[in-house]
Scaffold this active site. Structure first.
Site, PDB file in Angstrom:
ATOM      1  N   TYR A  55       0.812  -1.210   0.000  1.00  0.00           N
ATOM      2  CA  TYR A  55       0.000   0.000   0.000  1.00  0.00           C
ATOM      3  C   TYR A  55       0.849   1.266   0.000  1.00  0.00           C
ATOM      4  CZ  TYR A  55      -4.545  -2.200   0.326  1.00  0.00           C
ATOM      5  OH  TYR A  55      -5.686  -2.904   0.033  1.00  0.00           O
ATOM      6  N   TYR A 239      -5.532 -12.863  13.026  1.00  0.00           N
ATOM      7  CA  TYR A 239      -5.203 -11.490  12.648  1.00  0.00           C
ATOM      8  C   TYR A 239      -5.787 -10.491  13.648  1.00  0.00           C
ATOM      9  CZ  TYR A 239      -3.808  -7.500   9.943  1.00  0.00           C
ATOM     10  OH  TYR A 239      -3.207  -6.320   9.579  1.00  0.00           O
ATOM     11  N   THR A 279       0.273  -8.961  -0.676  1.00  0.00           N
ATOM     12  CA  THR A 279       1.499  -8.220  -0.423  1.00  0.00           C
ATOM     13  C   THR A 279       2.511  -9.151   0.231  1.00  0.00           C
ATOM     14  OG1 THR A 279       0.873  -7.497   1.810  1.00  0.00           O
ATOM     15  CG2 THR A 279       0.145  -6.115  -0.045  1.00  0.00           C
TER      16      THR A 279
END
Length: 397
Positions: A55, A239, A279
């Site tokens: 990002y 997470y 990513t």
């Protein structure tokens, strides 16, 4: 100089070499995907921490293309040696700099540990001498470790659940073929949780804002953002409810502290909840690859929002071209497309039998594998991987 034909050296979700031409091509494709705009007035000054990947890179490219930003990008990448290529982020940064130069822009890239006081001093000096006060500080750092500049202690982050063991289906690739496996993680202890918060929480972000303020380098309409993620209930145990989630909660709390403290009457601070993405950071998180593949199956190409799409949206919100989309915690939300109730219901159905889901529709896992490989410059359309390529590329001057 080292001109050679190279092939990928891969171990699971880690590729230990990268392809210069492939990495350059990924940046060029991003650059061309982002529709340029002709901003009016003064070019804003931006400082982007974590500018070579994910990002951070997308926000940098969108800012360059649509807002005409100038300023500094900080990344921590390894140069090529006689035995190995440079990191993909090194090559991406060189490619970004070349595009900026060809477009007549003014952006400087610093290769250094953004957590270090010495890096802050170097960046502040550059800002003072060349760019002046900062209008936008983008904080997009992800790292397995951080050295506390105050104590010298090295803290290591971990990817673990909190309170109970974590067992989940996961996506593996054997010679490129998707397989469903299982991940089992012991719960983190308090020391591991605290260390992860030290690395991935808001402490360093606050140090950067304080350093800019003390150097009188906050622009009159200063805005800073830090990247966060919420995600699905399916991945929450590892997470949002795990060690990384604890760090993100600290990051989000830091935004509030900045607003009422350092930046009171001096600027704005937000965390930005972005949507799912492939990513280098996300591929390291257990079960995220499987979730992302199933999400892609549900949304398809037309429903998927790329990091570029979201970066353009973020800039429009920050500059006032669009109204800020804030939740009840004051976070900017870019993830509505992912967390749409109907989308999540369908992902949940597929998650119940992921092997059958991927057998019935392998497009999501194939897409994920391709996106993962492209992070390192491999499998990029139009690149001739049989040709020799120069692996020793200089860092932008």
């Amino acid at each position: 100089m080292s001109n050679q034909q190279i092939t990928p050296k891969q171990r699971g979700y880690l590729i230990v070499n990268s392809h210069p031409a492939g990495s350059e091509a990924t940046v060029d494709r991003q650059w061309r995907r982002i529709e340029p705009a002709a901003p009016a007035g003064r070019a804003p000054v931006a400082l982007v921490l974590g500018a070579s990947a994910g990002y951070g890179q997308a926000i940098l490219l969108a800012g360059l293309r649509r807002q005409g930003i100038r300023g500094i990008g900080v990344a921590y990448e390894a140069a090529a040696t006689e035995r190995r290529t440079a990191t993909a982020g090194w090559y991406r940064t060189a490619a970004t700099s070349a595009l900026v130069e060809s477009d007549g822009g003014d952006f400087t890239f610093v290769n250094a540990d953004a957590y270090a006081d010495a890096t802050r001093a170097e960046v502040l000096k550059l800002l003072t001498e060349r760019y002046g006060p900062v209008d936008y500080l983008v904080y997009s750092l992800a790292s397995p470790r951080r050295t506390d500049p105050a104590t010298g202690e090295v803290h290591h982050s971990v990817l673990k659940a909190i309170g109970a063991p974590y067992t989940s289906p996961s996506l593996l690739f054997e010679d490129g073929a998707p397989q469903i496996g299982t991940v089992d993680l012991a719960p983190a202890d308090e020391a591991e949780r605290a260390a992860t918060v030290k690395v991935m929480g808001g402490e360093d972000w606050q140090l950067w804002v304080r350093a800019l303020a003390e150097a009188d380098l906050l622009g009159p309409d200063f805005t800073t953002v830090a990247l966060s993620y919420v995600g699905s209930e399916l991945t929450a145990p590892v997470y949002r409810q795990g060690t990384i989630g604890a760090a993100k909660e600290h990051l989000e709390a830091t935004a509030g502290q900045l607003r009422t403290g350092l930046l009171a009457d001096r600027g704005r601070a937000f965390t930005v909840v972005a949507g799912a993405a492939v990513t280098q950071a996300s591929t390291a998180i257990p079960s995220i690859a499987l979730y992302t593949s199933l999400l892609r199956n549900v949304l398809g190409e037309d429903g998927w929002r790329t990091t570029d799409d979201q970066a353009v949206d973020l800039w429009e919100q920050l500059t006032g071209a669009k109204e800020l989309t804030l939740d009840d915690q004051g976070r900017i939300r870019l993830d509505g497309w992912e967390l749409d109730a109907a989308v999540q219901d369908r992902v949940r159905e597929l998650w119940a039998d992921p092997a059958a889901a991927l057998a019935a529709d392998p497009t999501g896992s194939a897409w994920f594998y391709n996106q993962f490989r492209q992070l390192y410059g491999w499998d990029v359309p139009g690149v001739d991987y049989t040709a020799a390529v120069e692996t020793s590329v200089p860092w932008p001057a």
